[in-house]
Design a protein around this motif. Sequence first.
Motif: not given
Length: 406
Positions: A386, A389-390, A393-394, A396-397
């Motif tokens: 997790q 994966a986070q 995501s970070t 990507d932002q």
Amino acid sequence: MSFRISLSGMNAASADLNVTSNNIANANTTGFKQSRAEFGDVFPVSAFGLSKNAIGAGVRLNQVAQQFDQGNVEFSGKALDLAISGQGFFTLSNQGASVYSRAGNFGADRDGYVVNPSGHRLQVYLPSATGTGFDMGRMSDLQLANGDSPPRATGEIEVGSNLPADAAAPTVAPFDPTDPSSYNHTTSLTVYDSLGASHTQSLYFVKTANPNEWEVHTQIDGNAVGAPATLQYSDIGELQAPVPGEIALPDYDPGNGAAPMAITVDVSESTQYGESFSVSALVQDGYATGRLTGIEVSSTGVVNARYTNGVSTPLGQVAMTNFSNPQGLQPQGDNGWSETFESGQPRRGGAGSSEFGLIQGGALETSNVDLTEQLVNMITAQRNFQANAQMISTQDQITQTVINIR
């Protein structure tokens, strides 16, 4: 680059979960050895070498290491269930190819061979040609005896008796086995011929008129065997004759097709003390035909077949194998491993010797998986997945923010 780092972290966490899942799935598998995922960090190396300020490039799975810790030994009550307490592996044959296992849930196939659930045959060292010990240089499939144990003709009888020192010669002469007044004492036992048929051998003790002298009359099934033998005792009650205390009877034909019975009576332990007659030992070395009643395995791996006639016949000694690096063994499935270059050459021997543990018959070694530990590992691997994966995501932002700059 950062995406790939996080992706490697997710792959590592996924591999950790897979290893943990396999351990949990085999928590009740006999002889199973848990595995541990081992990881290593990755650093990029340029043409100029590795900079001390280099940032890591993620993680990779180095190996899935098997943990050969001892599992619990639980008794099953089944004779062919075997558990190893200590180091070593059972040696099995898969149509000639060697397989090694810690799982001792064995049974017998239709031909009497001892096999595991996959049909691999248990290997043993066969009894040596001399009849003492086992031939450690020769392995073979263990096959249970499915026939009767052959009989053995009686060859020797040991008589431990005490004759009363104050006995008087019988009032009736000559000796007549049907007349108790013609002898002082008697005893009898069962003896066997070469076909396993039983016969009754009787010994009659007759005090002579000479001091400390007795005669022994022998009969088998009511038939006299040879002339009476003379026993001579000293003035302190010890046997002086015959020397060395053995009476060799002439051959007796039992009349049923068996070979003539040649029996020696050992009276070296007989004495002449006190006022009473007693028999402390009456042993013979023959036995009848026996049927198989069970199999027992000693702590050193010796497999014995037990028969109804009291005979215990060794069928072989379980062949044990060990390696310099057991973690280098290649898993084959069905609780089996095969040797590799990394494991080193197999070293063989018997249980209880050198680097090999003991064998417990009628028991099984359980899986060495600790469920509590595995559940904690599962939670840790899940959190790692997790978190990676986070991180993606970070990242990507951040990438989106850079793209949207005008």
